[in-house]
Design an enzyme around this catalytic site. Structure first.
Site, PDB file in Angstrom:
ATOM      1  CG  ASP A 113      -1.865  -1.096   1.363  1.00 28.10           C
ATOM      2  OD1 ASP A 113      -1.617  -2.165   0.778  1.00 28.10           O
ATOM      3  OD2 ASP A 113      -2.883  -0.914   2.061  1.00 28.10           O
ATOM      4  CG  HIS A 165      -5.918  -5.622   2.962  1.00 31.69           C
ATOM      5  ND1 HIS A 165      -6.678  -4.561   2.500  1.00 31.69           N
ATOM      6  CD2 HIS A 165      -6.781  -6.426   3.632  1.00 31.69           C
ATOM      7  CE1 HIS A 165      -7.939  -4.744   2.889  1.00 31.69           C
ATOM      8  NE2 HIS A 165      -8.025  -5.865   3.561  1.00 31.69           N
ATOM      9  CG  HIS A 214      -3.218   3.922   1.575  1.00 27.10           C
ATOM     10  ND1 HIS A 214      -4.512   3.878   1.097  1.00 27.10           N
ATOM     11  CD2 HIS A 214      -3.016   2.728   2.187  1.00 27.10           C
ATOM     12  CE1 HIS A 214      -5.071   2.717   1.423  1.00 27.10           C
ATOM     13  NE2 HIS A 214      -4.172   1.990   2.074  1.00 27.10           N
ATOM     14  CG  ASN A 246      -9.198  -2.452   0.492  1.00 24.48           C
ATOM     15  OD1 ASN A 246      -7.966  -2.425   0.411  1.00 24.48           O
ATOM     16  ND2 ASN A 246      -9.834  -1.908   1.521  1.00 24.48           N
ATOM     17  CG  HIS A 247      -8.488   2.141  -0.079  1.00 25.74           C
ATOM     18  ND1 HIS A 247      -9.039   3.251   0.537  1.00 25.74           N
ATOM     19  CD2 HIS A 247      -8.252   1.259   0.917  1.00 25.74           C
ATOM     20  CE1 HIS A 247      -9.113   3.056   1.837  1.00 25.74           C
ATOM     21  NE2 HIS A 247      -8.633   1.842   2.095  1.00 25.74           N
ATOM     22  CG  ASP A 292      -5.341  -0.308  -0.708  1.00 28.16           C
ATOM     23  OD1 ASP A 292      -6.210  -0.607  -1.556  1.00 28.16           O
ATOM     24  OD2 ASP A 292      -5.493  -0.513   0.508  1.00 28.16           O
ATOM     25  CG  ASP A 337      -9.184   6.423  -0.718  1.00 25.41           C
ATOM     26  OD1 ASP A 337      -9.544   7.497  -1.225  1.00 25.41           O
ATOM     27  OD2 ASP A 337      -9.807   5.358  -0.874  1.00 25.41           O
ATOM     28  NE  ARG A 338      -7.325   5.059   5.366  1.00 28.97           N
ATOM     29  CZ  ARG A 338      -8.298   4.928   6.260  1.00 28.97           C
ATOM     30  NH1 ARG A 338      -8.785   5.978   6.858  1.00 28.97           N
ATOM     31  NH2 ARG A 338      -8.770   3.736   6.547  1.00 28.97           N
ATOM     32  NE  ARG A 371      -8.941  -5.789   6.574  1.00 32.82           N
ATOM     33  CZ  ARG A 371      -8.074  -4.765   6.510  1.00 32.82           C
ATOM     34  NH1 ARG A 371      -8.520  -3.550   6.305  1.00 32.82           N
ATOM     35  NH2 ARG A 371      -6.787  -4.964   6.670  1.00 32.82           N
ATOM     36  CG  HIS A 418      -4.864  -5.163  -1.797  1.00 38.28           C
ATOM     37  ND1 HIS A 418      -3.859  -4.233  -1.643  1.00 38.28           N
ATOM     38  CD2 HIS A 418      -5.795  -4.850  -0.843  1.00 38.28           C
ATOM     39  CE1 HIS A 418      -4.172  -3.402  -0.656  1.00 38.28           C
ATOM     40  NE2 HIS A 418      -5.333  -3.758  -0.164  1.00 38.28           N
TER      41      HIS A 418
END
Length: 315
Positions: free
Chosen positions: A61, A245, A63, A121-122, A89, A92-93, A218, A171
Site C-alpha cells: 500500500d 492491505h 495510499h 480494496n481502495h 491501494d 486515499d488517506r 472489516r 492485495h
C-alpha cells in the site's frame, strides 16, 4: 508480461509526463484522459492473475503518500532499471493520491513489461468517496471527471499476480470460494468491487492466528488461518504468499510459519502512525530481501504537523 514497444514520439511524451509527476505536479485533465485510455488497453490484455518475472521489487500500500513512493525509487532504482509489482491501494488517506496513482499508471504505460499493477480494496468507487480520493480530485481539477476516469480504469486492474509461478501476490488474501489460480482466472473482474464473493475476498481478507475461515472485523472478506494458507500454497505449487492491505508496525510481518508475508509501503501512515514501511526485493534467483524504510515528508511542507480526523475504518 506485455512486450509493447513505444514509438519514439510516445516515449518522449511519457517521459515528460513522468518528469512532471516526479515534481509532484498534477497532469492536465486531457493528459489523464489519454493516459487512462492507454492503460486500459494494456490492462484488458492481462489475466486476472498476471504473470511476473524476477527480478522484481514488490510494493505494498502507498495510499497517496507520493514522497514515500519517490523514496522507494531512490532505494531500489527507477523503472526500467528495476521491475516493479504494485499490490494496490494507491489512493486515499494521503494528500497526493492523484500524483501517486498517475505516476504508477504513467510508468505502466511507459514500461508495460517492467511495471505490473494490481487492484486493492481502495481502487473502488464506493471506498474512494469516503476516504479522500474523490475530494482530492474535486479540489485539484474542479470536477469529478478525473475521479470517474480513474475509477473506471480501476475496473480493469488484475486481481493478483504470481511471480515465476512460485509466489502468489494478491492485495489482501484468499477466498473460501476458490482453491486454485485457474479458478481466480475465471472471475469476471471488469466491474466495481462487489460487497461479497471471491473478487471481494481477494481484496479484503486477512491472515489470522485462528485456523480455518473466520468472519472479518472489516465487514468484507474473511480471515484465514495457517491451514488455509498452507493448503492453497501446496495445491498451487507455491512457496509463499506476499500480500499488503494491513498496517504493520515494522513494515512487514511473517505469519503462518512462513506461508504468508504482509508488506506495507506507506511509512508513518496517515502522517501519524509512526510505522516503518517495507518492500520486497526479489532477485533473478528468487532470493528475497525485505527492505525497510522511513517516512520522507516533502521539504518545508510541514506535512507531519497536519492534524486530521481519521475515520473509524483505519486498516
Amino acid at each position: 508480461m506485455l512486450s509493447k514497444v513505444l514509438s519514439e514520439q510516445e516515449a518522449v511524451l511519457r517521459d515528460a509526463q513522468i518528469g512532471q509527476l516526479s515534481e509532484c505536479k498534477v497532469l492536465s485533465e486531457e493528459d489523464v484522459v489519454e493516459l487512462a485510455n492507454k492503460c486500459k488497453e494494456l490492462l484488458q490484455q492481462e489475466a486476472n492473475v498476471t504473470h511476473v518475472r524476477a527480478p522484481v521489487v514488490v510494493v505494498g500500500d502507498t495510499h497517496g503518500q507520493f514522497h514515500d513512493l519517490v523514496e522507494i525509487f531512490k532505494i531500489t532504482g527507477p523503472a526500467p532499471d528495476t521491475n516493479y509489482l504494485f499490490l494496490g491501494d494507491y489512493v486515499d488517506r494521503g494528500y497526493y493520491s492523484v500524483e501517486t496513482v498517475c505516476m504508477v499508471i504513467a510508468l505502466k504505460v511507459r514500461y508495460p513489461s517492467r511495471v505490473v499493477m494490481i487492484r486493492g480494496n481502495h481502487e473502488s468507487r464506493q471506498i474512494t468517496q469516503v476516504y479522500g480520493f474523490y475530494e482530492e480530485c474535486l479540489r485539484k481539477y474542479g470536477s469529478p471527471k478525473v475521479w470517474q476516469l480513474l475509477t473506471d480504469l480501476f475496473d480493469f486492474l488484475p486481481l493478483a499476480a504470481v511471480i515465476e509461478n512460485q509466489l502468489f501476490c494478491p492485495h489482501a488474501g484468499l477466498s473460501p470460494s476458490m482453491d486454485t489460480l485457474d479458478q481466480i482466472n475465471q472471475i469476471h473482474r471488469f466491474e466495481e468491487v462487489p460487497h461479497e464473493g471471491p473478487m471481494c475476498d481477494l481484496l479484503w481478507s486477512d491472515p489470522d492466528d485462528r485456523m480455518g475461515w473466520g468472519i472479518s472485523p472489516r465487514g468484507a472478506g474473511y480471515t484465514y488461518g495457517q491451514d488455509i494458507s498452507e493448503h492453497f500454497n501446496h495445491i498451487n505449487g507455491l512457496k509463499f504468499i506476499i500480500r499488503a492491505h494491513q498496517l504493520v508496525s515494522e513494515g512487514f510481518l511473517w505469519q503462518h510459519e512462513g506461508a504468508v508475508v504482509t508488506v506495507f509501503s506507506a511509512p508513518n501512515y496517515c502522517y501519524r502512525c509512526g510505522n516503518k514501511a517495507a518492500i520486497v526485493d526479489i532477485d533473478e534467483n528468487m532470493v528475497h530481501k525485505i527492505i525497510q524504510f522511513d517516512h520522507a515528508p516533502p521539504k518545508g511542507a510541514g506535512i507531519t504537523e497536519v492534524k486530521r480526523s481519521v475515520p473509524d475504518y483505519f486498516l
